[in-house]
Design an enzyme around this catalytic site. Structure first.
Site, short mmCIF file in Angstrom:
data_model
loop_
_atom_site.label_atom_id
_atom_site.label_comp_id
_atom_site.label_asym_id
_atom_site.label_seq_id
_atom_site.Cartn_x
_atom_site.Cartn_y
_atom_site.Cartn_z
N CYS A 83 81.91 38.97 27.50
CA CYS A 83 82.79 37.83 27.21
C CYS A 83 83.94 37.74 28.22
CB CYS A 83 83.26 37.89 25.77
SG CYS A 83 83.68 36.26 25.14
N HIS A 219 78.94 39.51 22.17
CA HIS A 219 79.55 40.83 21.93
C HIS A 219 78.54 41.80 21.32
CE1 HIS A 219 83.83 39.82 22.60
NE2 HIS A 219 83.43 38.60 22.27
N GLU A 221 78.73 44.85 21.13
CA GLU A 221 79.45 45.95 20.47
C GLU A 221 79.82 45.61 19.02
OE1 GLU A 221 80.57 43.93 22.64
OE2 GLU A 221 82.61 43.31 22.15
N1 GLN Z 1 88.12 33.03 25.58
C1 GLN Z 1 88.40 34.32 26.15
C2 GLN Z 1 88.79 34.22 27.62
O1 GLN Z 1 88.74 33.18 28.17
C3 GLN Z 1 87.20 35.23 26.01
C4 GLN Z 1 86.92 35.50 24.56
C5 GLN Z 1 86.30 36.84 24.28
O2 GLN Z 1 86.29 37.73 25.11
N2 GLN Z 1 85.81 37.00 23.10
O3 GLN Z 1 89.13 35.20 28.19
#
Ligand code: GLN
Length: 242
Positions: A83, A219, A221
């Site tokens: 992410c 995710h 994890e």
């Molecule tokens: N929206 C977040 C970003 O732009 C990422 C979200 C996440 O890691 N769950 O960094």
């Protein structure tokens, strides 16, 4: 290395790094937190967790972590970004553009699923051998199936065709279903030539790999499923795509 593996580094400046640590504990891989550039000397793998990429970038500046991570990658050491970690590793970032390491040839659009559905569990599928292990990493598991390099060519052709047609149904026969948790996730809008798609959800690439860099927009994890972490530790190698 399999007999005396280096620990896995987990970037621990912000975000859900503790959940990656729990996952590594569960699968028996030693790990160390990475907060300073000098910590990278003690680890053989790096996980960059989810969180808020803009906040992480501030830590990067203070600690000069960006160039240190680029150097870590240049040594061929595997990096897995989830992410926000995926956003930091991308070559191009949209919505808005921000500083990034450019270690994997993808374009990511931040917060791309929209506000109303900013978090969701989606059924995804793993393709191209992402659920196989070669048994070379710190968990030292024996190989049980063919390594990814031996995935039949037909399967790879299928994936390329599907990327062009955008039809996720094509994987129904050989993709492994997996639950994926998305939280304010980015969408991978472009996948460069040398990038392999290893997972999809709703027809979009969500797990991709180029050389020693693996990224997930979800995710892994946050679920009980250890597949993706095991894949990262046991399969991701620079040499595999050279
Ligand atoms: N929206 C977040 C970003 O732009 C990422 C979200 C996440 O890691 N769950 O960094």
């Amino acid at each position: 290395m399999a007999n005396n593996p280096q620990p896995v580094g987990i970037l621990a400046v912000q975000g859900d790094f503790a959940l990656h640590a729990q996952m590594l504990d569960r699968i028996g891989a030693p790990w160390l937190p990475v907060k300073h550039a000098s910590d990278l000397a003690n680890v053989g793998w790096l996980i960059m967790p989810g969180g808020e990429s803009t906040t992480m970038l501030k830590f990067f500046e203070g600690e000069n972590l960006g160039p240190a991570i680029v150097d870590f990658a240049a040594q061929g050491k595997p990096i897995f970004g989830t992410c926000a970690g995926a956003i930091l590793l991308a070559k191009e970032v949209l919505n808005p553009n921000q500083s990034h390491l450019g270690l994997i040839d993808i374009t990511v659009e931040r917060n791309a699923y929209g506000r109303q559905i900013d978090s969701a569990i989606r059924q995804g599928i793993l393709v191209n051998g992402a659920s196989r292990e070669t048994g070379k990493g710190p968990t030292a598991e024996p190989a049980t199936e063919a390594p990814i390099g031996e995935v039949p060519a037909a399967e790879l052709r299928h994936d390329r065709h599907s990327r062009e047609s955008g039809n996720p149904q094509e994987f129904a026969g050989h993709g492994r279903p997996i639950e994926m948790v998305f939280i304010r996730a980015p969408i991978i809008r472009r996948v460069g030539e040398g990038v392999r798609v290893l997972g999809r959800a709703e027809g979009l690439p969500v797990l991709v790999e180029q050389g020693n860099i693996l990224v997930a927009t979800f995710h892994p994890e946050l679920t009980e499923d250890e597949t993706i972490h095991r894949y990262f530790l046991n399969n991701v190698r620079l040499s595999r795509t050279l």
